[in-house]
Scaffold this motif. Structure first.
Motif, mmCIF file in Angstrom:
data_model
loop_
_atom_site.group_PDB
_atom_site.id
_atom_site.type_symbol
_atom_site.label_atom_id
_atom_site.label_comp_id
_atom_site.label_asym_id
_atom_site.label_seq_id
_atom_site.Cartn_x
_atom_site.Cartn_y
_atom_site.Cartn_z
ATOM 1 N N THR A 146 -12.419 -52.136 -20.664
ATOM 2 C CA THR A 146 -11.298 -51.348 -21.192
ATOM 3 C C THR A 146 -10.354 -52.152 -22.093
ATOM 4 O OG1 THR A 146 -9.961 -51.708 -19.193
ATOM 5 C CG2 THR A 146 -11.340 -49.736 -19.237
ATOM 6 N N HIS A 147 -10.745 -53.392 -22.425
ATOM 7 C CA HIS A 147 -9.911 -54.133 -23.388
ATOM 8 C C HIS A 147 -10.648 -55.331 -23.968
ATOM 9 C CE1 HIS A 147 -6.399 -55.477 -25.492
ATOM 10 N NE2 HIS A 147 -6.506 -56.671 -24.955
ATOM 11 N N ILE A 148 -10.917 -55.266 -25.275
ATOM 12 C CA ILE A 148 -11.617 -56.372 -25.938
ATOM 13 C C ILE A 148 -11.318 -56.326 -27.437
ATOM 14 C CG2 ILE A 148 -13.749 -55.022 -26.190
ATOM 15 C CD1 ILE A 148 -15.265 -57.735 -25.645
ATOM 16 N N HIS A 149 -11.367 -57.503 -28.085
ATOM 17 C CA HIS A 149 -11.067 -57.601 -29.519
ATOM 18 C C HIS A 149 -12.313 -58.013 -30.295
ATOM 19 C CE1 HIS A 149 -6.555 -57.753 -29.006
ATOM 20 N NE2 HIS A 149 -6.924 -58.126 -27.801
ATOM 21 N N LEU A 150 -12.831 -57.095 -31.117
ATOM 22 C CA LEU A 150 -13.962 -57.439 -31.987
ATOM 23 C C LEU A 150 -13.699 -58.670 -32.866
ATOM 24 C CD1 LEU A 150 -16.539 -56.858 -33.817
ATOM 25 C CD2 LEU A 150 -15.083 -55.253 -35.044
ATOM 26 N N PRO A 151 -12.560 -58.755 -33.591
ATOM 27 C CA PRO A 151 -12.419 -59.852 -34.552
ATOM 28 C C PRO A 151 -12.087 -61.196 -33.928
ATOM 29 C CG PRO A 151 -10.479 -58.477 -34.616
ATOM 30 C CD PRO A 151 -11.429 -57.815 -33.658
ATOM 31 N N GLN A 152 -12.078 -61.256 -32.592
ATOM 32 C CA GLN A 152 -11.840 -62.543 -31.918
ATOM 33 C C GLN A 152 -13.127 -63.129 -31.338
ATOM 34 O OE1 GLN A 152 -8.508 -62.052 -29.207
ATOM 35 N NE2 GLN A 152 -7.282 -61.007 -30.748
ATOM 36 N N VAL A 190 -13.441 -67.417 -29.178
ATOM 37 C CA VAL A 190 -13.382 -67.510 -27.714
ATOM 38 C C VAL A 190 -13.242 -68.989 -27.341
ATOM 39 C CG1 VAL A 190 -14.629 -67.073 -25.574
ATOM 40 C CG2 VAL A 190 -14.920 -65.525 -27.512
ATOM 41 N N GLY A 191 -12.367 -69.272 -26.402
ATOM 42 C CA GLY A 191 -12.227 -70.661 -25.955
ATOM 43 C C GLY A 191 -11.450 -71.515 -26.947
ATOM 44 N N ALA A 192 -10.297 -71.024 -27.406
ATOM 45 C CA ALA A 192 -9.456 -71.812 -28.320
ATOM 46 C C ALA A 192 -8.439 -72.598 -27.484
ATOM 47 C CB ALA A 192 -8.750 -70.887 -29.314
ATOM 48 N N TYR A 193 -8.369 -73.872 -27.707
ATOM 49 C CA TYR A 193 -7.706 -74.808 -26.798
ATOM 50 C C TYR A 193 -6.174 -74.825 -26.845
ATOM 51 C CZ TYR A 193 -6.179 -79.179 -24.729
ATOM 52 O OH TYR A 193 -5.527 -80.112 -23.976
ATOM 53 N N GLY A 194 -5.571 -74.852 -25.692
ATOM 54 C CA GLY A 194 -4.274 -75.465 -25.518
ATOM 55 C C GLY A 194 -3.000 -74.641 -25.604
ATOM 56 N N GLU A 195 -3.060 -73.377 -26.015
ATOM 57 C CA GLU A 195 -1.793 -72.653 -26.231
ATOM 58 C C GLU A 195 -1.654 -71.460 -25.276
ATOM 59 O OE1 GLU A 195 0.184 -74.039 -28.178
ATOM 60 O OE2 GLU A 195 -1.067 -75.188 -29.550
ATOM 61 N N THR A 217 -1.665 -69.686 -34.044
ATOM 62 C CA THR A 217 -2.511 -70.830 -34.373
ATOM 63 C C THR A 217 -3.966 -70.430 -34.596
ATOM 64 O OG1 THR A 217 -1.081 -72.112 -32.928
ATOM 65 C CG2 THR A 217 -3.142 -73.166 -33.601
ATOM 66 N N TYR A 218 -4.476 -69.570 -33.723
ATOM 67 C CA TYR A 218 -5.917 -69.282 -33.752
ATOM 68 C C TYR A 218 -6.258 -67.845 -34.146
ATOM 69 C CZ TYR A 218 -6.261 -73.571 -30.917
ATOM 70 O OH TYR A 218 -6.186 -74.853 -30.449
ATOM 71 N N THR A 219 -5.519 -66.898 -33.548
ATOM 72 C CA THR A 219 -5.961 -65.502 -33.635
ATOM 73 C C THR A 219 -5.790 -64.929 -35.030
ATOM 74 O OG1 THR A 219 -5.109 -65.340 -31.391
ATOM 75 C CG2 THR A 219 -5.790 -63.285 -32.448
ATOM 76 N N PHE A 220 -4.605 -65.068 -35.592
ATOM 77 C CA PHE A 220 -4.364 -64.433 -36.885
ATOM 78 C C PHE A 220 -5.274 -65.005 -37.977
ATOM 79 C CE2 PHE A 220 0.167 -63.261 -35.284
ATOM 80 C CZ PHE A 220 -0.341 -62.116 -34.685
ATOM 81 N N GLY A 224 -10.978 -62.512 -27.547
ATOM 82 C CA GLY A 224 -11.110 -63.893 -27.327
ATOM 83 C C GLY A 224 -10.022 -64.573 -26.509
ATOM 84 N N GLY A 225 -8.973 -63.845 -25.979
ATOM 85 C CA GLY A 225 -8.096 -64.481 -24.996
ATOM 86 C C GLY A 225 -8.886 -64.692 -23.718
#
Ligand code: GUN
Ligand code: ZN
Length: 434
Positions: free
Chosen positions: A77-83, A87-92, A100-103, A325-326
């Motif tokens: 019920t919750h997922i982001h295609l453009p991410q 997946v697995g972006a470090y540290g924030e 930093t990563y998503t936009f 990708g969160g």
């Protein structure tokens, strides 16, 4: 059209009610030697093989799976295609992670060919993991949604998606305007909503990235077409909650912002809700809204622990979300593994049957699709999985020690992942074979 009828024989398990409402024993049906009959993409019968076989013509094609469990397809019920690519972006944590990563990652969807490539990868990944229905965030670009729906339509999948609406507090290269977001969403609705098994979701990203004008138009859109979905984020991270208070000082709290702009309702799904208060849960329940519980994301981004018992107390509809990708996995089995630990850290239990419910019928109810998906009841869409007890050497050995379907189910959720999903069927078609 000639009738295509097929039957599948294996152990079969499905949820038929919420254990929180009826107790565990009345919440599921289990057939140790079961038979599932599919006619033209829909389930026509379910029962014990010994009883059903006699009623079928002798020449019917029967696929017999040994050491396997048939369940309904999973519902994310919750997922982001453009991410998918981050997946697995470090540290924030949330707000820095977005900047930093998503936009930057989502900005790549300005390129149509990129959107098409990722949509194919994304849908394959859903099906490899046994997810047959998902509520999907696109990027701000309409072509992200066109690419996704085109790929889903080819496979006759039941999918829900929408273009992100975001007109402030994001980089210029990734914002729309209140008016352009309204017009672009409207064109997507006209093209896709109700086409085959596809549905549209009006998708304001979250309160901080929309102006009051944009939220007003989002609410207006919901009133213009029947059965539209609304998806957004809420109360995921404490800094985010404080920011919403600063941006909307005139509102009582985070949920009240969405309430004011008429975004609550029976097809509204709010992701996370980690920091919701009692009153907000009550208001969500009262309006028939749902929350997507996203444990891998909440742990990965350090957001907090979702309070499922509080949601249950309010009879709030809850589905399960990977939030890739969160989130760190497309697998709802792995998501349930983490959900169990989130409950443990709060001194609570998550029974395997409640977990099965969350991944199937609970998700279907959150999306108001329980008449079509989420169970193996005759008359519903034939979206189902074959889970392989011998997917890995450890799973195989561990399940040989199992003394009950409850234990087997729990171990599948603890050790299972994409390798466990041997086959995925959607509308009766084999759409993934490991
Ligand atoms: N809040 C606003 N946008 C996002 C997003 O892309 N992911 C998550 N997890 N939370 C958000
Ligand atoms: Zn999200």
């Amino acid at each position: 059209m000639p009738l295509t009828r097929k039957a599948y024989r294996a152990a079969i398990l499905h949820s038929i009610a919420d254990p929180a409402e009826v107790g565990i024993e009345a919440s599921y049906e289990y057939f140790e030697d079961g038979l599932l009959v599919v006619d033209n993409g829909q389930i026509s019968a379910l029962g014990h093989a010994s009883e059903l076989l006699a009623s079928l013509p002798a020449n019917i094609e029967i696929t017999h799976y040994q050491d396997a469990l048939i369940t309904p397809g999973f519902i994310d019920t919750h997922i982001h295609l453009p991410q998918t690519g981050m997946v697995g972006a470090y540290g924030e944590q949330l707000l820095d992670w977005l900047n930093t990563y998503t936009f930057p990652c989502e900005s790549q969807f300005a390129d149509r060919a990129h959107a098409e490539e990722v949509a194919e990868i994304f849908i394959k990944e859903l099906l490899r993991n046994g997810t047959t229905t998902a509520l999907v965030f696109g990027s701000v670009h309409p072509q992200s949604v066109n690419a996704f729906f085109e790929a889903a339509e080819k496979l006759d999948l039941r999918m829900i998606a929408g273009k992100v609406m975001m007109d402030r507090n994001a980089p210029d290269y990734l914002t729309d305007t209140a008016e352009s977001s309204y017009l672009e969403s409207k064109a997507l609705i006209e093209r896709w909503h109700g086409k085959g098994r596809l549905h549209y979701a009006v998708t304001p990203r979250f309160a901080p990235t929309s102006t009051p004008e944009q939220l007003t138009l989002a609410g207006q859109l919901l009133g213009e077409y029947p059965n539209l979905y609304m998806q957004t984020h809420i109360s995921e991270n404490l800094q985010e909650v404080e920011w919403v208070k600063e941006l909307f000082p005139e509102r009582k709290g985070y949920l009240d912002v969405y309430d004011h702009y008429q975004l609550l309702g029976e097809r509204s799904v709010f992701a996370h809700g980690v920091h919701l208060c009692d009153d907000e849960c009550a208001r969500l329940a009262q309006t028939g809204s749902a929350v997507a519980f996203c444990p891998t994301s909440n742990l990965f981004l350090g957001s907090g622990l979702f309070n499922l018992p509080m949601a249950e107390k309010h009879k709030l509809n809850v589905g399960l979300g990977t939030d890739v990708g969160g989130g760190t996995s497309f697998s709802l089995l792995q998501t349930l593994n983490e959900a169990y630990k989130v409950m443990q850290l709060q001194g609570a239990r998550l029974s395997p049957f409640k977990s099965l419910y969350l991944a199937t019928l609970g998700g279907a109810r959150a999306l108001r699709l329980e008449e079509r998906i989420g169970t193996l009841q005759p008359g519903t869409d034939a979206d189902f999985l074959v889970l392989d007890y011998n997917a890995t050497p450890l799973l195989s050995y561990r399940l040989k020690q199992s003394k009950s379907i409850a234990e087997t189910l729990f171990v599948l959720m603890t050790l299972g992942d994409d390798r466990t999903v041997a086959q995925t069927y959607a509308a009766g078609n084999l759409v993934h074979q490991r």
